[in-house]
Design a protein around this motif. Structure first.
Motif, mmCIF file in Angstrom:
data_model
loop_
_atom_site.group_PDB
_atom_site.id
_atom_site.type_symbol
_atom_site.label_atom_id
_atom_site.label_comp_id
_atom_site.label_asym_id
_atom_site.label_seq_id
_atom_site.Cartn_x
_atom_site.Cartn_y
_atom_site.Cartn_z
ATOM 1 N N SER A 228 0.804 -1.222 0.000
ATOM 2 C CA SER A 228 0.000 0.000 0.000
ATOM 3 C C SER A 228 0.835 1.269 0.000
ATOM 4 N N ALA A 229 2.150 1.141 0.163
ATOM 5 C CA ALA A 229 2.957 2.355 0.378
ATOM 6 C C ALA A 229 3.444 3.025 -0.894
ATOM 7 N N CYS A 230 3.156 2.419 -2.062
ATOM 8 C CA CYS A 230 3.761 2.900 -3.303
ATOM 9 C C CYS A 230 3.467 4.367 -3.617
ATOM 10 N N ARG A 231 2.173 4.728 -3.739
ATOM 11 C CA ARG A 231 1.865 6.096 -4.161
ATOM 12 C C ARG A 231 0.929 6.757 -3.172
ATOM 13 N N GLN A 232 1.137 8.023 -2.978
ATOM 14 C CA GLN A 232 0.367 8.723 -1.956
ATOM 15 C C GLN A 232 -0.813 9.538 -2.493
ATOM 16 N N VAL A 233 -0.677 10.023 -3.745
ATOM 17 C CA VAL A 233 -1.713 10.914 -4.285
ATOM 18 C C VAL A 233 -3.012 10.137 -4.526
ATOM 19 N N LYS A 234 -4.127 10.653 -4.009
ATOM 20 C CA LYS A 234 -5.404 9.966 -4.219
ATOM 21 C C LYS A 234 -5.909 10.282 -5.624
ATOM 22 N N ARG A 235 -6.123 9.232 -6.418
ATOM 23 C CA ARG A 235 -6.452 9.452 -7.821
ATOM 24 C C ARG A 235 -7.899 9.150 -8.157
ATOM 25 N N GLY A 236 -8.634 8.609 -7.218
ATOM 26 C CA GLY A 236 -10.024 8.266 -7.483
ATOM 27 C C GLY A 236 -10.536 7.473 -6.303
ATOM 28 N N LYS A 237 -11.859 7.301 -6.257
ATOM 29 C CA LYS A 237 -12.426 6.594 -5.103
ATOM 30 C C LYS A 237 -13.144 5.303 -5.544
ATOM 31 N N VAL A 238 -12.883 4.231 -4.804
ATOM 32 C CA VAL A 238 -13.511 2.946 -5.105
ATOM 33 C C VAL A 238 -14.240 2.443 -3.858
ATOM 34 N N VAL A 239 -15.502 2.047 -4.045
ATOM 35 C CA VAL A 239 -16.217 1.339 -2.972
ATOM 36 C C VAL A 239 -16.221 -0.130 -3.364
ATOM 37 N N ILE A 240 -15.886 -1.004 -2.429
ATOM 38 C CA ILE A 240 -15.794 -2.431 -2.772
ATOM 39 C C ILE A 240 -16.448 -3.284 -1.697
ATOM 40 N N GLY A 241 -16.986 -4.430 -2.078
ATOM 41 C CA GLY A 241 -17.565 -5.349 -1.098
ATOM 42 C C GLY A 241 -17.828 -6.705 -1.723
ATOM 43 N N THR A 242 -18.090 -7.679 -0.860
ATOM 44 C CA THR A 242 -18.470 -9.029 -1.306
ATOM 45 C C THR A 242 -19.990 -9.170 -1.140
ATOM 46 N N TYR B 282 -20.897 7.705 -0.484
ATOM 47 C CA TYR B 282 -19.462 7.972 -0.726
ATOM 48 C C TYR B 282 -19.174 8.570 -2.102
ATOM 49 N N ARG B 283 -20.155 8.531 -2.999
ATOM 50 C CA ARG B 283 -19.990 9.042 -4.370
ATOM 51 C C ARG B 283 -18.667 8.561 -5.004
ATOM 52 N N PRO B 284 -18.490 7.218 -5.089
ATOM 53 C CA PRO B 284 -17.233 6.714 -5.658
ATOM 54 C C PRO B 284 -17.216 6.852 -7.190
ATOM 55 N N ASP B 285 -15.996 6.790 -7.766
ATOM 56 C CA ASP B 285 -15.878 6.720 -9.223
ATOM 57 C C ASP B 285 -16.213 5.295 -9.678
ATOM 58 N N ILE B 286 -15.816 4.345 -8.820
ATOM 59 C CA ILE B 286 -15.951 2.919 -9.181
ATOM 60 C C ILE B 286 -16.606 2.149 -8.040
ATOM 61 N N GLY C 67 -9.737 -12.564 -1.437
ATOM 62 C CA GLY C 67 -9.508 -11.972 -2.759
ATOM 63 C C GLY C 67 -9.907 -10.506 -2.792
ATOM 64 N N LYS C 68 -11.072 -10.215 -2.214
ATOM 65 C CA LYS C 68 -11.547 -8.823 -2.182
ATOM 66 C C LYS C 68 -10.576 -7.942 -1.400
ATOM 67 N N ASN C 69 -10.065 -8.454 -0.280
ATOM 68 C CA ASN C 69 -9.106 -7.683 0.522
ATOM 69 C C ASN C 69 -7.829 -7.394 -0.266
ATOM 70 N N LEU C 70 -7.424 -8.399 -1.043
ATOM 71 C CA LEU C 70 -6.215 -8.218 -1.866
ATOM 72 C C LEU C 70 -6.430 -7.126 -2.905
ATOM 73 N N VAL C 71 -7.580 -7.179 -3.544
ATOM 74 C CA VAL C 71 -7.907 -6.163 -4.552
ATOM 75 C C VAL C 71 -7.884 -4.782 -3.887
ATOM 76 N N ALA C 72 -8.534 -4.662 -2.718
ATOM 77 C CA ALA C 72 -8.592 -3.370 -2.011
ATOM 78 C C ALA C 72 -7.177 -2.888 -1.668
ATOM 79 N N MET C 73 -6.359 -3.823 -1.207
ATOM 80 C CA MET C 73 -4.988 -3.489 -0.804
ATOM 81 C C MET C 73 -4.178 -2.972 -1.996
ATOM 82 N N MET C 74 -4.308 -3.662 -3.122
ATOM 83 C CA MET C 74 -3.549 -3.265 -4.323
ATOM 84 C C MET C 74 -4.042 -1.924 -4.855
ATOM 85 N N LEU C 75 -5.340 -1.694 -4.773
ATOM 86 C CA LEU C 75 -5.882 -0.405 -5.243
ATOM 87 C C LEU C 75 -5.330 0.723 -4.377
ATOM 88 N N ARG C 76 -5.338 0.498 -3.052
ATOM 89 C CA ARG C 76 -4.785 1.515 -2.139
ATOM 90 C C ARG C 76 -3.319 1.761 -2.471
#
Ligand code: B1M
Length: 201
Positions: A70-84, A127-131, A93-102
Motif C-alpha cells: 500500500s505504500a507505493c503512491r500517496q496521491v489519491k487518484r479516485g475513489k472505489v467502494v468495494i464489497g463481497t 461515498y460518491r465513488p468513481d468505481i 480476494g476482495k481484501n487483496l484487490v482493495a490493498m492493491m488499489l490503495r
C-alpha cells in the motif's frame, strides 16, 4: 491440522528482510499456497475447518505485506467502494484487490462481506465513488451482481458510477451479460482496469 499462522507471518517478514519483492511473496508463495488448499478442499481431502486455518495463515502473511503493497503512491487518484455480495463470506480476494488499489493511490471504502444490493446502493449515494467493485465467490450468490446493477439503474445512479466485478465464478461473458463496466481475474488486473476506467472518464 495445526495452523501455520506464526510460521507464515515470520517467513513473510524474513522474505521481505532479505529483499524479496512483496509482489513476489504474494504471487509466488501465498496465492499458490491457497490454490493448493482450494484444490484439496474441492477434492474432499481437506475440510472447512482446514480451509479456515489456512485462510488465517494467509491473512497473517497479508497483514505483513499490507504496508509494503500500500505504500507505493500517496496521491489519491479516485475513489472505489468495494464489497463481497450478500450470503458470501469470502474476503481474501476482495481484501487483496482493495490493498492493491490503495497501493496504487486510490481511496478505497471497503464495505466488507455479506453486502446486500441495497447497501451497495446506499454506499454509492453516501461515498460518491468513481468505481463500485463487487466481488462474488459462490455461484449461488452470483445473481446478486445483476440485482445490484439493476437497483442502481432503478435509482438513476447507474451513470454516476462505473461497476467492476470479479471473483472465482465471474467471467468476462458474465460481466458483459450483466452490463458491468469491467471485469478482472486478479488484483493486479483490477488495478489496471480501474486505471483505464478512470483515464477514460
Ligand atoms: Co469457500 N468456496 N466456501 N471458503 N473457498 C470456494 C470459493 C470454492 C470454489 C471451493 C471449492 O469447492 N473448490 C467453493 C465455491 C463453489 C461454487 O460456488 N462454485 C466454496 C464453497 C462451496 C464454500 C462453502 C459453501 C462451503 C460450505 O460451507 N459447504 C462456504 C460458504 C460460506 C459463505 O461464504 N457463506 C465456504 C467457506 C469458506 C471459508 C470460510 C472456510 C473460507 C473463506 C475465508 C475467507 O475468505 N475469509 C473459504 C475459502 C478460503 C475458499 C477457497 C479455498 C479459497 C478462496 C480464496 O481466498 N482464494 C475457495 C477455493 C478456490 O478459490 N480455489 C473456496 C485466494 C484468493 C487470493 O483468490 O478469492 O479467487 P480469489 O480472489 C482473486 C480473484 O478472484 C480476483 O482477485 C483476487 C486476488 O487475485 N477477485 C476480484 C476477487 N474479487 C474480485 C473483485 C474484483 C476484481 C477481481 O473487482 C471488484
Amino acid at each position: 491440522m495445526k495452523g501455520q499462522c506464526y510460521r507464515v507471518k515470520t517467513l513473510t517478514e524474513i522474505a521481505l528482510e532479505n529483499g524479496v519483492k512483496p509482489e513476489d511473496v504474494l504471487e509466488k508463495s501465498l496465492i499458490p499456497g491457497m490454490r493448493i488448499i482450494g484444490d484439496k478442499f474441492r477434492d474432499n481431502i481437506l475440510f472447512i475447518s482446514d480451509v479456515l486455518i489456512a485462510s488465517r495463515a494467509m491473512h497473517a502473511g497479508l497483514n505483513v505485506l499490507k504496508p509494503h503493497l500500500s505504500a507505493c503512491r500517496q496521491v489519491k487518484r479516485g475513489k472505489v467502494v468495494i464489497g463481497t455480495v450478500a450470503g458470501d463470506l469470502h474476503d481474501i480476494g476482495k481484501n487483496l484487490v482493495a490493498m492493491m488499489l490503495r497501493g496504487n493511490g486510490l481511496e478505497v471504502v471497503d464495505l466488507g462481506v455479506d453486502v446486500e444490493p441495497e447497501d451497495f446502493v446506499k454506499a454509492v449515494i453516501e461515498y460518491r465513488p468513481d468505481i463500485l467493485g463487487i466481488s462474488a465467490m459462490l455461484t449461488t450468490t452470483l445473481y446478486l451482481i445483476p440485482e445490484t446493477i439493476n437497483m442502481l439503474k432503478q435509482r438513476n445512479l447507474r451513470s454516476r458510477v462505473k461497476v467492476i466485478v470479479g471473483g472465482g465464478p465471474v467471467t468476462k461473458e458474465f460481466s458483459q451479460k450483466v452490463k458491468a463496466d469491467g471485469f478482472a481475474t486478479d488484483a493486479q488486473s483490477a488495478v489496471e482496469l480501474v486505471n483505464n476506467l478512470l483515464e477514460s472518464e
